[in-house]
Each structure stands twice: as C-alpha cells, then as structure tokens.
Design an enzyme around this catalytic site. Structure first.
Site, PDB file in Angstrom:
ATOM      1  CG  PHE A   1      -0.252  -0.365   2.573  1.00  0.00           C
ATOM      2  CD1 PHE A   1       0.423   0.507   2.773  1.00  0.00           C
ATOM      3  CD2 PHE A   1      -0.597  -1.377   3.102  1.00  0.00           C
ATOM      4  CE1 PHE A   1       0.761   0.069   4.098  1.00  0.00           C
ATOM      5  CE2 PHE A   1      -0.031  -2.099   4.386  1.00  0.00           C
ATOM      6  CZ  PHE A   1       0.813  -1.173   5.293  1.00  0.00           C
TER       7      PHE A   1
ATOM      8  CE1 TYR B   1       8.364  -1.983  -5.406  1.00  0.00           C
ATOM      9  CE2 TYR B   1       6.894   0.133  -6.234  1.00  0.00           C
ATOM     10  CZ  TYR B   1       6.977  -1.435  -5.442  1.00  0.00           C
ATOM     11  OH  TYR B   1       5.968  -1.629  -5.296  1.00  0.00           O
TER      12      TYR B   1
HETATM   13  C1  HXC Z   1      -0.377   2.474   6.601  1.00  0.00           C
HETATM   14  C2  HXC Z   1      -1.448  -0.039   7.105  1.00  0.00           C
HETATM   15  C3  HXC Z   1      -2.210   0.587   5.743  1.00  0.00           C
HETATM   16  C4  HXC Z   1      -1.812   1.590   4.878  1.00  0.00           C
HETATM   17  C5  HXC Z   1      -2.202  -1.285   6.499  1.00  0.00           C
HETATM   18  N1  HXC Z   1      -1.813  -0.965   7.390  1.00  0.00           N
HETATM   19  N2  HXC Z   1      -2.635  -0.643   5.428  1.00  0.00           N
HETATM   20  N3  HXC Z   1      -0.400   1.004   7.853  1.00  0.00           N
HETATM   21  N4  HXC Z   1      -1.278   2.594   6.118  1.00  0.00           N
HETATM   22  N5  HXC Z   1      -2.769   2.110   3.814  1.00  0.00           N
HETATM   23  C6  HXC Z   1      -1.313  -1.355   8.254  1.00  0.00           C
HETATM   24  C7  HXC Z   1      -1.895  -1.867   9.094  1.00  0.00           C
HETATM   25  O1  HXC Z   1      -2.607  -0.738  10.279  1.00  0.00           O
HETATM   26  C8  HXC Z   1      -1.626  -2.546  10.278  1.00  0.00           C
HETATM   27  O2  HXC Z   1      -0.494  -2.177  11.624  1.00  0.00           O
HETATM   28  C9  HXC Z   1      -0.100  -3.108   9.969  1.00  0.00           C
HETATM   29  O3  HXC Z   1      -0.730  -3.197   8.597  1.00  0.00           O
HETATM   30  C10 HXC Z   1      -0.649  -4.782   8.743  1.00  0.00           C
HETATM   31  O4  HXC Z   1      -2.280  -4.401   8.517  1.00  0.00           O
HETATM   32  P1  HXC Z   1      -3.771  -5.359   8.533  1.00  0.00           P
HETATM   33  O5  HXC Z   1      -4.671  -5.241   7.805  1.00  0.00           O
HETATM   34  O6  HXC Z   1      -4.316  -6.215   9.659  1.00  0.00           O
HETATM   35  O7  HXC Z   1      -2.777  -6.476   7.313  1.00  0.00           O
HETATM   36  P2  HXC Z   1      -3.471  -8.037   6.570  1.00  0.00           P
HETATM   37  O8  HXC Z   1      -4.711  -8.320   7.210  1.00  0.00           O
HETATM   38  O9  HXC Z   1      -2.590  -8.931   7.065  1.00  0.00           O
HETATM   39  O10 HXC Z   1      -3.200  -7.162   5.480  1.00  0.00           O
HETATM   40  C11 HXC Z   1      -2.529  -6.908   4.876  1.00  0.00           C
HETATM   41  C12 HXC Z   1      -2.560  -5.936   3.404  1.00  0.00           C
HETATM   42  C13 HXC Z   1      -3.206  -5.740   2.528  1.00  0.00           C
HETATM   43  C14 HXC Z   1      -0.523  -5.692   2.513  1.00  0.00           C
HETATM   44  C15 HXC Z   1      -2.502  -4.626   5.074  1.00  0.00           C
HETATM   45  O11 HXC Z   1      -3.211  -4.345   1.911  1.00  0.00           O
HETATM   46  C16 HXC Z   1      -3.368  -6.637   2.059  1.00  0.00           C
HETATM   47  O12 HXC Z   1      -4.118  -7.837   2.430  1.00  0.00           O
HETATM   48  N6  HXC Z   1      -2.449  -6.780   0.723  1.00  0.00           N
HETATM   49  C17 HXC Z   1      -2.728  -8.468  -0.515  1.00  0.00           C
HETATM   50  C18 HXC Z   1      -3.009  -7.817  -1.424  1.00  0.00           C
HETATM   51  C19 HXC Z   1      -2.447  -6.855  -1.881  1.00  0.00           C
HETATM   52  O13 HXC Z   1      -1.655  -5.682  -1.417  1.00  0.00           O
HETATM   53  N7  HXC Z   1      -1.634  -6.470  -3.596  1.00  0.00           N
HETATM   54  C20 HXC Z   1      -1.251  -5.293  -4.265  1.00  0.00           C
HETATM   55  C21 HXC Z   1      -0.350  -6.413  -5.196  1.00  0.00           C
HETATM   56  S1  HXC Z   1       0.756  -4.582  -5.701  1.00  0.00           S
HETATM   57  P3  HXC Z   1      -0.795  -1.770  13.194  1.00  0.00           P
HETATM   58  O14 HXC Z   1       0.641  -1.439  13.469  1.00  0.00           O
HETATM   59  O15 HXC Z   1      -1.436  -1.030  13.231  1.00  0.00           O
HETATM   60  O16 HXC Z   1      -1.121  -3.093  13.357  1.00  0.00           O
HETATM   61  C22 HXC Z   1       1.937  -4.565  -6.223  1.00  0.00           C
HETATM   62  C23 HXC Z   1       2.451  -3.769  -7.473  1.00  0.00           C
HETATM   63  C24 HXC Z   1       3.332  -2.828  -7.171  1.00  0.00           C
HETATM   64  O17 HXC Z   1       2.616  -5.035  -5.064  1.00  0.00           O
HETATM   65  C25 HXC Z   1       3.938  -1.754  -8.422  1.00  0.00           C
HETATM   66  C26 HXC Z   1       2.240  -1.235  -9.052  1.00  0.00           C
HETATM   67  C27 HXC Z   1       2.943  -0.460 -10.522  1.00  0.00           C
END
Ligand code: HXC
Ligand code: NAP
Length: 296
Positions: free
Chosen positions: A105, A155
């Site tokens: 993110f 990146y």
């Molecule tokens: C700041 C954040 C946040 C945000 C989550 N956190 N989102 N901090 N800004 N936007 C923090 C939370 O507060 C928590 O910390 C910690 O991160 C973990 O969050 P959870 O929601 O409990 O984790 P989880 O349920 O395991 O989810 C993982 C995730 C989520 C990464 C946060 O987004 C996810 O499931 N993603 C999977 C799919 C994904 O990301 N796809 C995109 C890939 S694209 P605290 O301290 O508060 O507990 C990619 C391409 C790149 O990589 C290049 C593009 C051109």
C-alpha cells in the site's frame, strides 16, 4: 495477430504441475488461466478460501483444465509444506512455482508502524523465500528440475518512495532469484523473474492508485508506450519462462512496463519540447558549435 492473444503453442505446458501463490485474483488468476489453457495442472493458494474456491470454479469452466486450491498464508512454512503435500497427493509431483502473492500500500514511510512494515516485507520477501526453499528441498530430494518464476517490480532496481517496504522486499526477491539461479543450476533448477509496470488489477489499484491519485496521475503521460499492460502480455511471458522453451535462461529479470522505468534517462525531459522549439534549439546549438553567439 495482436498482443492480446496467447503466444505459446497448444500443449506447451502439458504434464507440468504449477503452484501459483495468490492465484485467486489479479495477475495470479490470469497466469493460472493461461497455464491451464497450455495444459498445466495448476494449484492456487492464498489466505481467502472463498476467493480461491470461486476462482477455481471459474477457471475450470473457462479453460477446461485441471486446478485445485489450498488455503495458505505464505508467511507460515507449515502451511506452505501442506500445499506441496496436497499438490503431490493430487497431481503426483510439482514442477513449477509462481511466487506471485504480495502485500502493498502507499504511505509516507514515517507514518508506518513497525507491524505495517513487517506485514508487507513478510508477505513479499519471507513468503517468497519460504516457498522457494520448501520446493527447492523437495526438488533436490526428488531429482526434479523445477522452475521458479518470481513476480517482482521495476522499483526493485530503482527504489521508490512511498512503497518502501515493498521496494525493500522485492529487491530481496531479486537478490534471491540471481543467487539461487547460480547455486541451484547444478540441480537443473531455474529461477527467473518478471518486473511488471502497471497492469490494472483490483488489488493493486485499490491500494496504490486510489481515485484521489488517479485524478493527478496519467499513465498515458508517464509511460512512453502510453498505456497500461494487458494481462495476456504478462501471461505470455510467464508461460514462456515456465516452459521448457526457456530452458537456457536462468537468473534473468525481464522488465515489461512500456518503457516506464526508462524515465530516469537524463535528457528524457526533452519529451516536452515541441517541433517549433526544436527549430530554434537546433539553430542555437549549431551556431554555438560554430563559435557564434547564443540567441537571446
Ligand atoms: C498505513 C497500514 C495501511 C495503510 C494497513 N496498514 N494498511 N498502514 N497505511 N494503507 C497497517 C495496519 O494498520 C497494521 O499495522 C499492519 O499494516 C497490518 O495490517 P492488517 O490489515 O492487519 O494486515 P493484513 O490483514 O495481513 O493485510 C495485509 C495488507 C493488505 C498488505 C495490509 O493490504 C493485503 O491483504 N494486501 C494483499 C493484496 C495486495 O496488497 N495487493 C497489491 C499488490 S500490488 P498496526 O500497527 O496498525 O497493527 C503490488 C504492485 C506494485 O505489489 C507495483 C505497481 C505498479
Ligand atoms: P492482487 O490481485 O492483490 O494479488 C495479490 C495476491 O496475494 C492476492 O491473491 C492475495 O490473496 C495474495 N496474498 C496476499 N497476502 C498473502 C499471504 N499472506 N499469503 C498468501 N497469499 C497472499 O494484486 P496483483 O496486482 O495481481 O499483484 C500480483 C503480483 O504482481 C504481486 O507480486 C505484485 O507485487 C506484482 N505486481 C503487480 C503490478 C500491477 O500493476 N498489478 C505491478 C508490479 C508488480 P489473499 O488475499 O487471498 O491472501
């Protein structure tokens, strides 16, 4: 012929069994579909059972191929071993692994908690090396010439602000790709990677390009080839790297980004100069070269 068409010949992956992490959504789902069309047995795994179940059903219907799913958090080695065991039980062996799962993110880094950084790094880096290690041990023990495809990012080379945990983790994945490609070549195991530019998926767009940003951010201006990628373009490359057609390639990272990463070129700012301005500039440059005075 268009770039939206499948590139490899029918049966190019016949007899291969490939595990695709994060195969229930986005690029993982598209790769799974194409691998199946080319004759592979596919196993998709990730955390959400309902998503996997639905994807497996859709892919069976759309390709007529063989697929099954196992839930797995790639941060948990015992769950990874369970995926491998279930795959061997179902299809007899494992030949390929696409490390595609990721978490990401955008955020100013100083706003991140330690847990937020760990979460992304653990999914991307730890998840990738856990899965690769587990399969590498299995392949070496069973004398199987396995193939790994890692989905990286551009990146990973350049670094990028605002996605620092992901950049650190993807850079680690690249180091692993090249290091193990050399070390495990003696076992016939190959590792390659793709560094994609922007390919629209819900997962990436929700987290990296929310509406507020897309208003300010034009892919057409950013990307020299003036468009985002089509999934089939990436899956064509992925299938090639998974197939025996790429048998002589290992440790390679292929960028597929419409030229986006080339923006760093020192004089690329000249993109903004118009033809009329070029007439004036050319005259000035030629005049300077002749020792003349620069026009005001
Ligand atoms: C700041 C954040 C946040 C945000 C989550 N956190 N989102 N901090 N800004 N936007 C923090 C939370 O507060 C928590 O910390 C910690 O991160 C973990 O969050 P959870 O929601 O409990 O984790 P989880 O349920 O395991 O989810 C993982 C995730 C989520 C990464 C946060 O987004 C996810 O499931 N993603 C999977 C799919 C994904 O990301 N796809 C995109 C890939 S694209 P605290 O301290 O508060 O507990 C990619 C391409 C790149 O990589 C290049 C593009 C051109
Ligand atoms: P996506 O649909 O969000 O895919 C991410 C996948 O990872 C999901 O299926 C998710 O499934 C899985 N996942 C997340 N955490 C996991 C965990 N702990 N264990 C197992 N699986 C987990 O996004 P995408 O755009 O298709 O991205 C796919 C890959 O391409 C990623 O490696 C990404 O970095 C890379 N990439 C994408 C782009 C792009 O423009 N789309 C550009 C460069 C690189 P669950 O939620 O069910 O776990």
């Amino acid at each position: 012929m268009t770039y939206n068409e499948g590139m490899l010949r029918e049966g190019a992956l016949n007899g291969k069994t490939i595990i695709v992490t994060g195969g229930g959504t986005g690029l993982g789902k598209s790769m799974s579909a194409y691998f199946m069309k080319l004759g592979a047995n596919v196993v998709i795994c990730s955390r959400k059972q309902d998503v996997l179940e639905q994807a497996a059903k859709e892919l069976t219907e759309s390709t007529g191929g063989n697929i099954f799913y196992v839930t797995c958090d790639v941060r948990k080695p015992e769950q990874i071993e369970n995926v491998i065991q279930k795959t061997v039980e179902k299809f007899g062996r494992v030949d390929g692994l696409a490390n595609n799962s990721a978490g990401n993110f955008i955020s100013p880094t100083e706003r991140l908690s330690y847990k937020a950084v760990d979460t992304v790094v653990d999914i991307v880096l730890r998840g990738t090396y856990y899965f690769t290690l587990a399969l590498g041990k299995y392949w070496i023990e069973n004398n199987i010439k396995g193939t790994v495809l890692n989905i990286s990012t551009t990146y990973a080379w350049t670094g990028s602000g605002w996605v620092v945990p992901s950049a650190m983790a993807k850079a680690g994945v690249l180091a692993m790709t090249k290091s193990l490609a050399f070390e495990w070549a003696r076992h016939g195991i190959r590792l390659n990677a793709i560094a994609p530019g922007p390919f629209p998926t819900k997962g990436a767009w929700d987290r990296l390009f929310p509406k507020e940003l897309t208003k300010k951010f034009s892919f057409e201006n950013r990307i020299p080839l003036a468009r985002t990628g089509e999934h089939q373009e990436l899956t064509n490359l992925a299938a090639y790297l998974m197939s025996d057609f790429s048998a002589y390639m290992t440790g390679e990272v292929i960028t597929l980004d419409g030229g986006e990463v080339l923006a760093a070129g020192q004089f690329n700012f000249l993109k903004e100069v118009t033809d009329d301005q070029w007439d004036v500039i050319e005259e000035q440059v030629r005049n300077n070269a002749r020792g003349g005075k620069t026009a005001e």
